[in-house]
Design a protein around this motif. Sequence first.
Motif, PDB file in Angstrom:
ATOM      1  N   ARG A 165      -4.559   7.349   2.676  1.00 27.05           N
ATOM      2  CA  ARG A 165      -5.257   8.158   1.675  1.00 27.05           C
ATOM      3  C   ARG A 165      -6.619   7.564   1.370  1.00 27.05           C
ATOM      4  NH1 ARG A 165      -1.915  11.742  -1.323  1.00 27.05           N
ATOM      5  NH2 ARG A 165      -3.966  12.379  -2.020  1.00 27.05           N
TER       6      ARG A 165
ATOM      7  N   SER B 161      -9.537   6.761  -1.361  1.00 28.70           N
ATOM      8  CA  SER B 161      -9.553   6.498  -2.803  1.00 28.70           C
ATOM      9  C   SER B 161     -10.856   6.911  -3.466  1.00 28.70           C
ATOM     10  CB  SER B 161      -9.307   5.008  -3.056  1.00 28.70           C
ATOM     11  OG  SER B 161     -10.330   4.242  -2.450  1.00 28.70           O
TER      12      SER B 161
ATOM     13  N   SER C 236       0.820  -1.202   0.000  1.00 31.36           N
ATOM     14  CA  SER C 236       0.000   0.000   0.000  1.00 31.36           C
ATOM     15  C   SER C 236       0.867   1.270   0.000  1.00 31.36           C
ATOM     16  CB  SER C 236      -0.939  -0.002   1.210  1.00 31.36           C
ATOM     17  OG  SER C 236      -1.792   1.105   1.165  1.00 31.36           O
TER      18      SER C 236
ATOM     19  N   GLY D 106      -1.329   4.386  -1.381  1.00 34.81           N
ATOM     20  CA  GLY D 106      -2.490   4.362  -0.496  1.00 34.81           C
ATOM     21  C   GLY D 106      -2.144   4.742   0.928  1.00 34.81           C
TER      22      GLY D 106
END
Length: 180
Positions: A79, A81, A54, A59
Amino acid sequence: MTEIVTVTGPELVTYADELAALLVETVEEGASVGFLAPLARDDAAEWWRRRAASVETGGHQVWIAREDGRPAGTIGLARESLPNARHRAEVTKLMVRPSARGRGVGRALLGAVERSAPGQGLSLLVLDTETGSPAEALYRSAGWTECGSVPSYAMDPGGVLKATTFYYKMIGPLADRASQ
């Protein structure tokens, strides 16, 4: 001296064993960071290794505070998405080695995340912590705003349900507009 570095996915794998020791120590000291005690070091290392993919895809981000070449603390940023949420991210797993607490390591890690946010298009950061924990004083003094508590939200390392308090901080231009 404390050095704050952002790590890549492969670097996270390299640091996994040292970060596992930090995680185990943090849980043993009673910090509610998602794990129950006793936490096996191998399980903690595997948890860090699983984060690497990730981190590599963007991410998550992970920062490490190093003192004398050894991790003294860490913090993450997860984060969003979904298209309507890409302006925000969640601060995760702020941990400081018990022997390094009270020296500004947590504040330095939090500051690194806050400074990086605007350059990534982030304008809102959120986090949660155990209600009544020492971390609350850090977040309040760093300008975070409490937005509520949920009773019995998560278990502490001993398996006791505890309330969790949620905080947010507007960053960059959004914070500037909000203060006008």
